[in-house]
Enzyme design. Structure first.
Site, PDB file in Angstrom:
ATOM      1  N   CYS A 301       8.206   2.969   1.258  1.00 14.92           N
ATOM      2  CA  CYS A 301       9.031   3.683   0.276  1.00 14.92           C
ATOM      3  C   CYS A 301       9.866   4.851   0.827  1.00 14.92           C
ATOM      4  O   CYS A 301      10.983   5.045   0.361  1.00 14.92           O
ATOM      5  CB  CYS A 301       8.203   4.104  -0.935  1.00 14.92           C
ATOM      6  SG  CYS A 301       6.770   5.106  -0.556  1.00 14.92           S
ATOM      7  N   ARG A 331      -0.656   2.259  11.295  1.00 10.65           N
ATOM      8  CA  ARG A 331      -1.478   3.444  11.006  1.00 10.65           C
ATOM      9  C   ARG A 331      -2.616   3.502  12.008  1.00 10.65           C
ATOM     10  O   ARG A 331      -3.292   2.503  12.230  1.00 10.65           O
ATOM     11  CB  ARG A 331      -2.086   3.378   9.590  1.00 10.65           C
ATOM     12  CG  ARG A 331      -1.053   3.413   8.520  1.00 10.65           C
ATOM     13  CD  ARG A 331      -1.698   3.542   7.150  1.00 10.65           C
ATOM     14  NE  ARG A 331      -0.682   3.389   6.114  1.00 10.65           N
ATOM     15  CZ  ARG A 331      -0.927   3.506   4.811  1.00 10.65           C
ATOM     16  NH1 ARG A 331      -2.151   3.775   4.386  1.00 10.65           N
ATOM     17  NH2 ARG A 331       0.040   3.359   3.946  1.00 10.65           N
ATOM     18  N   GLU A 333      -5.969   4.006  12.575  1.00 10.24           N
ATOM     19  CA  GLU A 333      -7.145   4.090  11.694  1.00 10.24           C
ATOM     20  C   GLU A 333      -8.398   4.547  12.423  1.00 10.24           C
ATOM     21  O   GLU A 333      -9.439   4.790  11.817  1.00 10.24           O
ATOM     22  CB  GLU A 333      -7.403   2.742  11.000  1.00 10.24           C
ATOM     23  CG  GLU A 333      -6.321   2.334  10.007  1.00 10.24           C
ATOM     24  CD  GLU A 333      -6.426   3.073   8.660  1.00 10.24           C
ATOM     25  OE1 GLU A 333      -7.320   3.924   8.495  1.00 10.24           O
ATOM     26  OE2 GLU A 333      -5.594   2.779   7.788  1.00 10.24           O
ATOM     27  N   ARG A 342      -8.998  -3.431   7.649  1.00 10.37           N
ATOM     28  CA  ARG A 342      -8.532  -2.084   7.993  1.00 10.37           C
ATOM     29  C   ARG A 342      -8.031  -2.137   9.424  1.00 10.37           C
ATOM     30  O   ARG A 342      -8.809  -2.090  10.363  1.00 10.37           O
ATOM     31  CB  ARG A 342      -9.628  -1.035   7.819  1.00 10.37           C
ATOM     32  CG  ARG A 342      -9.089   0.390   8.047  1.00 10.37           C
ATOM     33  CD  ARG A 342     -10.111   1.450   7.724  1.00 10.37           C
ATOM     34  NE  ARG A 342     -10.429   1.458   6.306  1.00 10.37           N
ATOM     35  CZ  ARG A 342      -9.681   2.042   5.372  1.00 10.37           C
ATOM     36  NH1 ARG A 342      -8.578   2.677   5.704  1.00 10.37           N
ATOM     37  NH2 ARG A 342     -10.035   1.989   4.120  1.00 10.37           N
ATOM     38  N   GLU A 350       6.366  -3.820  -0.378  1.00  2.22           N
ATOM     39  CA  GLU A 350       6.371  -2.628  -1.218  1.00  2.22           C
ATOM     40  C   GLU A 350       7.533  -2.638  -2.203  1.00  2.22           C
ATOM     41  O   GLU A 350       8.679  -2.414  -1.826  1.00  2.22           O
ATOM     42  CB  GLU A 350       6.383  -1.335  -0.400  1.00  2.22           C
ATOM     43  CG  GLU A 350       6.301  -0.140  -1.351  1.00  2.22           C
ATOM     44  CD  GLU A 350       5.896   1.172  -0.732  1.00  2.22           C
ATOM     45  OE1 GLU A 350       5.522   1.190   0.452  1.00  2.22           O
ATOM     46  OE2 GLU A 350       5.950   2.179  -1.449  1.00  2.22           O
ATOM     47  N   ASP A 411      -5.592   2.195  -8.290  1.00  2.00           N
ATOM     48  CA  ASP A 411      -6.057   1.388  -7.162  1.00  2.00           C
ATOM     49  C   ASP A 411      -6.633   0.092  -7.698  1.00  2.00           C
ATOM     50  O   ASP A 411      -7.302   0.086  -8.740  1.00  2.00           O
ATOM     51  CB  ASP A 411      -7.172   2.128  -6.396  1.00  2.00           C
ATOM     52  CG  ASP A 411      -6.621   2.972  -5.260  1.00  2.00           C
ATOM     53  OD1 ASP A 411      -5.379   3.042  -5.112  1.00  2.00           O
ATOM     54  OD2 ASP A 411      -7.436   3.565  -4.526  1.00  2.00           O
ATOM     55  N   GLU A 429     -10.023  -1.644  -1.519  1.00  2.00           N
ATOM     56  CA  GLU A 429      -8.741  -1.408  -2.174  1.00  2.00           C
ATOM     57  C   GLU A 429      -7.750  -2.405  -1.595  1.00  2.00           C
ATOM     58  O   GLU A 429      -7.462  -2.362  -0.408  1.00  2.00           O
ATOM     59  CB  GLU A 429      -8.247   0.012  -1.918  1.00  2.00           C
ATOM     60  CG  GLU A 429      -6.870   0.255  -2.523  1.00  2.00           C
ATOM     61  CD  GLU A 429      -6.135   1.471  -1.945  1.00  2.00           C
ATOM     62  OE1 GLU A 429      -6.789   2.472  -1.599  1.00  2.00           O
ATOM     63  OE2 GLU A 429      -4.902   1.392  -1.859  1.00  2.00           O
ATOM     64  N   ASN A 432      -2.187  -0.970  -4.601  1.00  2.00           N
ATOM     65  CA  ASN A 432      -2.114   0.137  -5.550  1.00  2.00           C
ATOM     66  C   ASN A 432      -0.789   0.115  -6.285  1.00  2.00           C
ATOM     67  O   ASN A 432       0.104  -0.670  -5.962  1.00  2.00           O
ATOM     68  CB  ASN A 432      -2.352   1.478  -4.854  1.00  2.00           C
ATOM     69  CG  ASN A 432      -1.303   1.767  -3.822  1.00  2.00           C
ATOM     70  OD1 ASN A 432      -0.236   1.155  -3.795  1.00  2.00           O
ATOM     71  ND2 ASN A 432      -1.591   2.708  -2.950  1.00  2.00           N
ATOM     72  N   CYS A 457       6.073   3.278  -6.825  1.00  2.00           N
ATOM     73  CA  CYS A 457       6.000   2.177  -5.878  1.00  2.00           C
ATOM     74  C   CYS A 457       4.628   1.522  -5.980  1.00  2.00           C
ATOM     75  O   CYS A 457       3.706   2.054  -6.603  1.00  2.00           O
ATOM     76  CB  CYS A 457       6.227   2.678  -4.462  1.00  2.00           C
ATOM     77  SG  CYS A 457       5.029   3.902  -3.942  1.00  2.00           S
ATOM     78  N   ARG A 464      -5.059  -7.320   3.035  1.00  2.00           N
ATOM     79  CA  ARG A 464      -6.085  -6.976   2.039  1.00  2.00           C
ATOM     80  C   ARG A 464      -6.200  -8.072   0.974  1.00  2.00           C
ATOM     81  O   ARG A 464      -7.295  -8.429   0.572  1.00  2.00           O
ATOM     82  CB  ARG A 464      -5.756  -5.632   1.389  1.00  2.00           C
ATOM     83  CG  ARG A 464      -5.752  -4.463   2.361  1.00  2.00           C
ATOM     84  CD  ARG A 464      -7.104  -3.834   2.499  1.00  2.00           C
ATOM     85  NE  ARG A 464      -7.145  -2.800   3.509  1.00  2.00           N
ATOM     86  CZ  ARG A 464      -7.173  -1.482   3.253  1.00  2.00           C
ATOM     87  NH1 ARG A 464      -7.154  -1.047   2.011  1.00  2.00           N
ATOM     88  NH2 ARG A 464      -7.227  -0.610   4.239  1.00  2.00           N
TER      89      ARG A 464
HETATM   90  P1  ATP Z   1      -7.340   3.199   2.217  1.00  2.00           P
HETATM   91  O1  ATP Z   1      -7.907   4.220   1.277  1.00  2.00           O
HETATM   92  O2  ATP Z   1      -8.016   1.875   2.176  1.00  2.00           O
HETATM   93  O3  ATP Z   1      -7.132   3.741   3.595  1.00  2.00           O
HETATM   94  P2  ATP Z   1      -4.765   3.994   1.559  1.00  2.00           P
HETATM   95  O4  ATP Z   1      -4.996   4.801   0.339  1.00  2.00           O
HETATM   96  O5  ATP Z   1      -4.570   4.655   2.858  1.00  2.00           O
HETATM   97  O6  ATP Z   1      -5.893   2.885   1.673  1.00  2.00           O
HETATM   98  P3  ATP Z   1      -2.149   3.410   0.728  1.00  2.00           P
HETATM   99  O7  ATP Z   1      -1.480   4.386   1.583  1.00  2.00           O
HETATM  100  O8  ATP Z   1      -2.311   3.690  -0.696  1.00  2.00           O
HETATM  101  O9  ATP Z   1      -3.566   3.008   1.300  1.00  2.00           O
HETATM  102  O10 ATP Z   1      -1.441   2.006   0.996  1.00  2.00           O
HETATM  103  C1  ATP Z   1      -1.320   1.017   0.027  1.00  2.00           C
HETATM  104  C2  ATP Z   1      -1.829  -0.318   0.464  1.00  2.00           C
HETATM  105  O11 ATP Z   1      -1.568  -0.575   1.841  1.00  2.00           O
HETATM  106  C3  ATP Z   1      -3.327  -0.465   0.328  1.00  2.00           C
HETATM  107  O12 ATP Z   1      -3.671  -0.770  -0.977  1.00  2.00           O
HETATM  108  C4  ATP Z   1      -3.575  -1.625   1.257  1.00  2.00           C
HETATM  109  O13 ATP Z   1      -3.229  -2.831   0.620  1.00  2.00           O
HETATM  110  C5  ATP Z   1      -2.591  -1.392   2.383  1.00  2.00           C
HETATM  111  N1  ATP Z   1      -3.218  -0.722   3.528  1.00  2.00           N
HETATM  112  C6  ATP Z   1      -3.320   0.594   3.747  1.00  2.00           C
HETATM  113  N2  ATP Z   1      -3.940   0.853   4.917  1.00  2.00           N
HETATM  114  C7  ATP Z   1      -4.236  -0.349   5.465  1.00  2.00           C
HETATM  115  C8  ATP Z   1      -4.867  -0.761   6.679  1.00  2.00           C
HETATM  116  N3  ATP Z   1      -5.295   0.125   7.555  1.00  2.00           N
HETATM  117  N4  ATP Z   1      -5.009  -2.079   6.908  1.00  2.00           N
HETATM  118  C9  ATP Z   1      -4.545  -2.985   6.036  1.00  2.00           C
HETATM  119  N5  ATP Z   1      -3.936  -2.667   4.875  1.00  2.00           N
HETATM  120  C10 ATP Z   1      -3.771  -1.363   4.580  1.00  2.00           C
HETATM  121 ZN    ZN Z   2       5.092   3.954  -1.570  1.00  2.00          ZN
HETATM  122 MG    MG Z   3      -5.817   5.027   4.505  1.00  2.00          MG
END
Ligand code: ATP
Ligand code: ZN
Ligand code: MG
Length: 498
Positions: A301, A331, A333, A342, A350, A411, A429, A432, A457, A464
């Site tokens: 976004c 990301r 992680e 993850r 998006e 979520d 999750e 969202n 968004c 996931r």
């Molecule tokens: P989480 O709490 O699981 O780390 P987040 O709150 O960081 O998620 P958002 O930034 O809200 O995730 O991102 C929206 C979506 O992106 C999530 O619902 C998920 O589908 C996807 N997503 C986020 N981080 C990851 C990841 N490390 N691996 C795979 N998919 C991801």
């Molecule tokens: Zn967004």
């Molecule tokens: Mg996260």
């Protein structure tokens, strides 16, 4: 608040001969300050050669640092005409700012550029040698805000996010208890790597991920009128500065560096070392790359909002409904990595929506209806929805609380049978949906002809969706729900390894 500021104005020449005039000027200036704030006072005036120094104190809302630039101009105007003397430089020698905190600090804090003292609910920040640029850039007010925010955050730490159940599908019969990633690796549908948190999707796994993408587009986005855009996966820092991501998650970005030069001569030693050692000459590399100024897409976004910077959107284009499925998200992680659920590199769709509050609240209902159709009818998933407050809104302290359900994030979570009991285990999750009010609209100065705009968004994570579905439905396409089999009945053969 309590302010005690000691400042020095350096003139372009000696002012001792016009000492009286300057004193008279400051005295009348002081009176004008008192009219603004009774507690404001200028004292300890001293004039020596080309320097004028004094203290400004105040115990009210008046912030002495905010008047210095104005004073400089006023002095220069007054004495420039008459005596051809102006102020060259402002230097705050010492500045003590005391203010009350809402809550008592739980531990010490530090901030750049100043010492911070905390005593009960009283905070004091001490600055030294502050120059004009510092004043112009408005750092001091932000430093005060930062102290307040850091103390406030001490109360949130470790508390987790706000979470409130709003809907659940009810229990579903589960077909197995295995971790789908591990099983797919055993079957060679997937290969881990080449580096941490990255995956190679062989034809079978790729087919499932691509089916998820097709379902999201055909069943959710197209029926609601969303149009596809293609954006860059490389996000310059100025965009993240505007969205708040840069201060929000600097430890999660993958940073991008550009070569400092394309000049082959400059790269010659690097090339030679590579040829001789057959290793990466990192020291040499460091000389030829720039410091990062961008990062890999974290969420799609921000760049979408950036594309609307300064634009006025015609009423007939509202609501704007667009989505990106091209940019890959990165990301870092770290310890949280697990399977394909993850990961450090993932594929998301998006959708972003911009419109009036009514349009977005209405769209949310329609999106929820389409998402429910996918998860209930096509995936036959055991899942639930909850109100949550993401970090970037929690910090603003306004959005996403239970009392205000116009803005905030929902979520979507799936039960993962391999993780154990549905009541005790952590659900995944898998996507969202947010409505964010005018936060980004303001940040990127987006306007409509008449309407007040809001935006939002929804992050559809394909990895996931895939693991949630497979964790509940298994890897045998014959056992998948009919609705899903309409999209994918059988998997590609892939390559047989001996
Ligand atoms: P989480 O709490 O699981 O780390 P987040 O709150 O960081 O998620 P958002 O930034 O809200 O995730 O991102 C929206 C979506 O992106 C999530 O619902 C998920 O589908 C996807 N997503 C986020 N981080 C990851 C990841 N490390 N691996 C795979 N998919 C991801
Ligand atoms: Zn967004
Ligand atoms: Mg996260």
């Amino acid at each position: 608040m309590k302010f005690d500021l000691k400042v020095d104005f350096t003139f372009s020449g000696d002012v001792s001969s016009i000492k009286r005039e300057i004193e008279a000027f400051i005295s009348s200036y002081s009176k004008s300050l008192i009219r603004q704030d009774k507690s404001a006072k200028i004292k300890s005036l001293k004039i020596q050669k080309n320097s004028l120094s004094f203290d400004i104190v105040s115990e009210g809302s008046f912030r002495p640092h905010n008047v210095l630039l104005q004073m400089k101009n006023a002095i220069s105007k007054e004495f420039g005409k008459k005596h051809h003397l102006g102020v060259r430089e402002i230097n705050i020698e010492k500045y003590k700012i005391g203010f009350e905190l809402v809550k008592k600090p739980l531990k010490k804090i530090t901030i750049p550029f100043a010492d911070v003292k905390l005593e009960e609910k009283q905070a004091t920040i001490m600055l030294k040698d502050v120059d004009e640029e510092f004043l112009q850039r408005n750092y001091i007010d932000r430093m005060i805000t930062l102290v307040k925010e850091k103390v406030e955050n001490q109360y949130y730490e470790g508390k987790g996010e706000f979470w409130k159940l709003i809907w659940e599908s009810g229990e579903k019969k589960q077909v197995w208890l295995k971790d789908p990633t591990e099983e797919m690796v055993k079957l060679s549908w997937l290969k881990q790597g080449p580096t941490k948190g990255k995956w190679f999707y062989r034809p079978q796994a790729a087919a499932i991920l691509k089916t998820m993408e097709k379902i999201a587009i055909d069943e959710v986005l197209k029926p609601l009128g969303f149009q596809e855009i293609i954006e860059s996966s490389m996000v310059p820092f100025d965009i993240w500065l505007k969205t708040g991501h840069l201060e929000g998650m600097p430890g999660e970005f993958y940073y991008i560096t550009e070569p400092a030069t394309r000049d082959t001569e400059k790269w010659e030693r690097f090339v030679d070392l590579t040829k001789i050692t057959k290793e990466v000459p990192f020291d040499e590399l460091q000389k030829n790359v720039s410091i990062p100024t961008a990062g890999i897409c974290y969420a799609q976004c921000p760049v979408i909002y950036w594309s609307f910077t300064g634009k006025t959107i015609s009423e007939k284009s509202l609501p704007v409904l667009i989505y990106d499925k091209t940019a890959v998200s990165g990301r870092y992680e770290s310890g949280g990595r697990h399977g394909i659920e993850r990961v450090d590199e993932f594929h998301r769709i998006e959708p972003v929506y911009i419109g009036t509050k009514e349009q977005l609240l209405n769209l949310r209902e329609k999106l929820l209806e389409r998402y429910k159709h996918v998860f209930n009818e096509i995936f036959k998933l055991e899942w639930r929805m909850a109100w949550v407050t993401p970090w970037y809104l929690a910090q603003a302290g306004k959005i996403g609380d239970a009392g205000n359900q116009d803005t905030g994030t929902i979520d979507f979570e799936a039960y993962m049978p391999y993780r154990g009991d549905r009541k005790k285990s952590e659900w995944l999750e898998f996507q969202n949906l947010s409505i964010l009010g005018d936060k980004y609209i303001k940040a990127f100065n987006i306007k409509a002809q008449k309407s007040e705009l809001w935006s939002g968004c929804s992050g559809i994570g394909l990895e996931r969706w895939t693991t949630a579905f497979l964790a509940q439905k298994g890897l045998d396409p014959d056992k998948w729900p009919t609705g899903f089999r309409k999209y994918l009945k059988e998997l590609p053969e892939g390559t047989e390894f001996l």
